[in-house]
Design a protein around this motif. Structure first.
Motif, PDB file in Angstrom:
ATOM      1  N   ASP A  40      13.382  -2.717   5.351  1.00  0.00           N
ATOM      2  CA  ASP A  40      12.431  -1.367   5.556  1.00  0.00           C
ATOM      3  C   ASP A  40      11.012  -1.763   4.893  1.00  0.00           C
ATOM      4  OD1 ASP A  40      12.899  -1.644   2.866  1.00  0.00           O
ATOM      5  OD2 ASP A  40      13.126   0.806   2.867  1.00  0.00           O
ATOM      6  N   SER A  41      10.861  -2.856   4.534  1.00  0.00           N
ATOM      7  CA  SER A  41       9.438  -2.739   3.552  1.00  0.00           C
ATOM      8  C   SER A  41       8.048  -3.167   4.335  1.00  0.00           C
ATOM      9  CB  SER A  41       9.666  -3.947   2.612  1.00  0.00           C
ATOM     10  OG  SER A  41       9.494  -5.106   3.083  1.00  0.00           O
ATOM     11  N   GLY A  42       8.294  -3.875   5.449  1.00  0.00           N
ATOM     12  CA  GLY A  42       7.102  -4.400   6.132  1.00  0.00           C
ATOM     13  C   GLY A  42       6.252  -5.088   5.554  1.00  0.00           C
ATOM     14  N   CYS A  43       6.709  -5.762   4.208  1.00  0.00           N
ATOM     15  CA  CYS A  43       6.031  -6.576   3.060  1.00  0.00           C
ATOM     16  C   CYS A  43       6.020  -7.931   3.455  1.00  0.00           C
ATOM     17  CB  CYS A  43       6.699  -5.726   2.146  1.00  0.00           C
ATOM     18  SG  CYS A  43       5.998  -6.868   0.371  1.00  0.00           S
ATOM     19  N   ARG A  44       4.893  -8.433   3.204  1.00  0.00           N
ATOM     20  CA  ARG A  44       5.216  -9.992   3.172  1.00  0.00           C
ATOM     21  C   ARG A  44       4.873 -10.450   1.686  1.00  0.00           C
ATOM     22  NH1 ARG A  44       3.753 -12.476   8.882  1.00  0.00           N
ATOM     23  NH2 ARG A  44       2.969 -14.264   7.583  1.00  0.00           N
ATOM     24  N   TYR A 105      -3.570  -6.607   4.798  1.00  0.00           N
ATOM     25  CA  TYR A 105      -2.196  -6.171   5.092  1.00  0.00           C
ATOM     26  C   TYR A 105      -1.906  -4.707   4.722  1.00  0.00           C
ATOM     27  CZ  TYR A 105      -1.840  -7.271   0.182  1.00  0.00           C
ATOM     28  OH  TYR A 105      -1.956  -7.360  -1.174  1.00  0.00           O
ATOM     29  N   GLY A 106      -0.713  -4.659   5.281  1.00  0.00           N
ATOM     30  CA  GLY A 106       0.016  -3.379   4.676  1.00  0.00           C
ATOM     31  C   GLY A 106       1.258  -3.517   4.431  1.00  0.00           C
ATOM     32  N   LEU A 107       1.778  -2.544   3.409  1.00  0.00           N
ATOM     33  CA  LEU A 107       3.124  -2.746   3.271  1.00  0.00           C
ATOM     34  C   LEU A 107       3.985  -1.225   3.139  1.00  0.00           C
ATOM     35  CD1 LEU A 107       3.685  -3.575  -0.394  1.00  0.00           C
ATOM     36  CD2 LEU A 107       1.595  -3.313   0.373  1.00  0.00           C
ATOM     37  N   THR A 108       5.186  -1.288   3.176  1.00  0.00           N
ATOM     38  CA  THR A 108       6.010  -0.030   3.128  1.00  0.00           C
ATOM     39  C   THR A 108       7.006  -0.211   2.116  1.00  0.00           C
ATOM     40  OG1 THR A 108       5.634   0.702   5.120  1.00  0.00           O
ATOM     41  CG2 THR A 108       6.965   2.029   4.025  1.00  0.00           C
ATOM     42  N   HIS A 109       6.978  -0.167   0.628  1.00  0.00           N
ATOM     43  CA  HIS A 109       7.600  -0.422  -0.430  1.00  0.00           C
ATOM     44  C   HIS A 109       7.345  -1.929  -0.693  1.00  0.00           C
ATOM     45  CE1 HIS A 109      10.686   2.903   1.088  1.00  0.00           C
ATOM     46  NE2 HIS A 109       9.581   3.293   0.539  1.00  0.00           N
ATOM     47  N   GLY A 110       7.584  -2.230  -1.969  1.00  0.00           N
ATOM     48  CA  GLY A 110       7.236  -3.481  -2.654  1.00  0.00           C
ATOM     49  C   GLY A 110       6.879  -3.278  -4.046  1.00  0.00           C
ATOM     50  N   ALA A 261     -16.240  -5.515 -13.406  1.00  0.00           N
ATOM     51  CA  ALA A 261     -14.708  -5.577 -13.366  1.00  0.00           C
ATOM     52  C   ALA A 261     -14.463  -6.939 -12.743  1.00  0.00           C
ATOM     53  CB  ALA A 261     -14.047  -4.311 -12.896  1.00  0.00           C
ATOM     54  N   PHE A 262     -13.237  -7.378 -13.293  1.00  0.00           N
ATOM     55  CA  PHE A 262     -12.644  -8.916 -12.773  1.00  0.00           C
ATOM     56  C   PHE A 262     -11.171  -8.651 -12.251  1.00  0.00           C
ATOM     57  CE2 PHE A 262     -16.178 -10.105 -15.392  1.00  0.00           C
ATOM     58  CZ  PHE A 262     -16.745 -11.169 -14.889  1.00  0.00           C
ATOM     59  N   VAL A 263     -10.973  -9.218 -10.926  1.00  0.00           N
ATOM     60  CA  VAL A 263      -9.735  -8.977 -10.819  1.00  0.00           C
ATOM     61  C   VAL A 263      -9.115 -10.537 -10.543  1.00  0.00           C
ATOM     62  CG1 VAL A 263      -7.674  -8.379  -8.859  1.00  0.00           C
ATOM     63  CG2 VAL A 263      -9.643  -6.843  -9.637  1.00  0.00           C
ATOM     64  N   ARG A 264      -8.193 -11.161 -11.393  1.00  0.00           N
ATOM     65  CA  ARG A 264      -8.244 -12.698 -11.255  1.00  0.00           C
ATOM     66  C   ARG A 264      -7.112 -12.942 -10.166  1.00  0.00           C
ATOM     67  NH1 ARG A 264      -7.675 -15.431 -16.776  1.00  0.00           N
ATOM     68  NH2 ARG A 264      -5.653 -14.528 -17.203  1.00  0.00           N
ATOM     69  N   SER A 265      -6.039 -11.979 -10.174  1.00  0.00           N
ATOM     70  CA  SER A 265      -4.978 -12.348  -8.987  1.00  0.00           C
ATOM     71  C   SER A 265      -4.360 -10.893  -8.293  1.00  0.00           C
ATOM     72  CB  SER A 265      -4.204 -13.330  -9.558  1.00  0.00           C
ATOM     73  OG  SER A 265      -3.094 -12.709 -10.695  1.00  0.00           O
ATOM     74  N   VAL A 266      -3.519 -11.064  -7.424  1.00  0.00           N
ATOM     75  CA  VAL A 266      -2.687  -9.983  -6.964  1.00  0.00           C
ATOM     76  C   VAL A 266      -1.654 -10.586  -6.351  1.00  0.00           C
ATOM     77  CG1 VAL A 266      -2.624  -7.930  -5.569  1.00  0.00           C
ATOM     78  CG2 VAL A 266      -5.032  -8.234  -6.285  1.00  0.00           C
ATOM     79  N   THR A 267      -0.629  -9.984  -6.706  1.00  0.00           N
ATOM     80  CA  THR A 267       0.928 -10.720  -6.161  1.00  0.00           C
ATOM     81  C   THR A 267       1.531  -9.448  -5.522  1.00  0.00           C
ATOM     82  OG1 THR A 267       0.641 -12.122  -8.076  1.00  0.00           O
ATOM     83  CG2 THR A 267       2.804 -11.787  -6.944  1.00  0.00           C
ATOM     84  N   VAL A 268       1.944  -9.954  -4.386  1.00  0.00           N
ATOM     85  CA  VAL A 268       2.984  -9.146  -3.715  1.00  0.00           C
ATOM     86  C   VAL A 268       4.441  -9.517  -3.711  1.00  0.00           C
ATOM     87  CG1 VAL A 268       3.278  -7.719  -1.618  1.00  0.00           C
ATOM     88  CG2 VAL A 268       0.935  -8.111  -2.358  1.00  0.00           C
ATOM     89  N   GLU A 269       5.315  -8.712  -4.287  1.00  0.00           N
ATOM     90  CA  GLU A 269       6.678  -9.408  -4.211  1.00  0.00           C
ATOM     91  C   GLU A 269       7.615  -8.311  -3.212  1.00  0.00           C
ATOM     92  OE1 GLU A 269       8.027 -10.843  -8.502  1.00  0.00           O
ATOM     93  OE2 GLU A 269       6.377  -9.486  -8.485  1.00  0.00           O
ATOM     94  N   CYS A 270       8.412  -8.576  -2.668  1.00  0.00           N
ATOM     95  CA  CYS A 270       9.036  -7.769  -1.737  1.00  0.00           C
ATOM     96  C   CYS A 270      10.630  -7.738  -1.796  1.00  0.00           C
ATOM     97  CB  CYS A 270       8.992  -8.177  -0.113  1.00  0.00           C
ATOM     98  SG  CYS A 270       7.065  -8.430   0.234  1.00  0.00           S
TER      99      CYS A 270
END
Ligand SMILES: *[C@@H]1O[C@H](CO)[C@@H](O)[C@H](O)[C@H]1NC(C)=O
Length: 270
Positions: A40-44, A105-110, A261-270
């Motif tokens: 259901d997540s539409g998440c990668r 990208y988009g996601l639904t849950h994750g 402001a600094f953003v070093r990384s973004v991680t998406v887990e599904c």
């Protein structure tokens, strides 16, 4: 919570013209998880290290940025010309130009983890949020430069029936670990599924909002539908309520005219 005010307006305006993100957005870096996404997540899953590039997964919506050895540097610049501070209302007459970066990208849950270092300047807000694509919804991490020992979490999912706006109804204030507070890099996570939202810092869970608790005035205010990640830094020196919340206004004659402001990384887990 006042990120809500700004983004809601933008969101309502943008909803009509929003293009859906490409379903073929390229993945960058190594995958944090080999689990298959929930149906259901539409998440990668993705891991973006901003020390090398912005990648195709993110796009600058407003403002100026740089790619540095500390990651994505987002700038907040002092307004041109004179800034008049009103001591009585604790506001500035003009606000500086911040920076906003969207995920493509988009996601639904994750679960999305943002690795961020925020400036400790009163009146400056650094926000890493999940924001609705097609309907108003926000799940927020807000780093207030005026309170560098804490971070704030918030949820915003208005319904058409709401008798009043619910700013702050689902917010909390949490401690930032370590002596440097917000200035040091920390990993802030928002883990969202159909039943609850969990916020964590450096892997330690600090707040859970169960869906059943996201009710107010008889209506459910639980975020639903597709969201994107959004990173930003903004000047909260006006209006008065916003400035009070952010411990503003920014005293530009006591601080650098360019704040980062600094953003070093973004991680998406599904
Ligand atoms: C950025 O995301 C917000 C929230 O979904 C949206 O309103 C806005 O149009 C997006 N802007 C771009 C350039 O993608």
């Amino acid at each position: 919570m006042y990120a809500v005010l700004a983004t809601l307006t933008a969101l309502l305006l943008a909803c009509r013209t929003l293009a859906l993100p490409s379903p073929h957005a390229p993945l960058v870096g190594s995958l944090p998880s080999l689990r298959l996404p929930r149906a259901d997540s539409g998440c990668r899953p993705s891991h973006t290290d901003f020390t090398s590039s912005l990648s195709d997964l993110y796009t600058v919506v407003e403002g100026e940025h740089a790619i540095t050895h500390r990651g994505l540097e987002m700038f907040l610049d002092k307004p041109h010309g004179e800034v008049k501070m009103d001591k009585k209302t604790a506001t500035n007459d003009v606000v500086g130009t911040g920076t906003t970066v969207n995920s493509t990208y988009g996601l639904t849950h994750g679960k999305v983890t943002f690795e961020v270092s925020a400036p400790a300047v009163s009146g400056v807000v650094t926000a890493v949020i999940l924001v609705g694509l097609n309907k108003p919804a926000e799940m927020d991490v807000e780093l207030l430069g005026g309170d560098p020992a804490h971070w704030q979490t918030n949820v915003f999912a208005p319904t058409a029936e709401d008798p009043r706006p619910l700013f702050g109804s689902f917010s909390s204030v949490e401690a930032v670990p370590g002596p440097e507070g917000l200035l040091a890099f920390h990993k802030y996570s928002i883990d969202w599924d159909a039943q609850r939202i969990v916020w964590a810092v450096d892997g330690r869970e600090v707040r859970t909002l169960p869906r059943a608790k996201a009710r107010k005035d008889g209506y459910e205010h639980y975020p639903q539908g597709e969201v994107r990640a959004q990173l930003g830094i903004w000047d909260a020196s006006s209006p008065a309520g916003t400035s009070e919340w952010a411990r503003g206004p920014i005293e530009w004659d006591r601080t650098s005219s360019r704040i980062s402001a600094f953003v070093r990384s973004v991680t998406v887990e599904c």
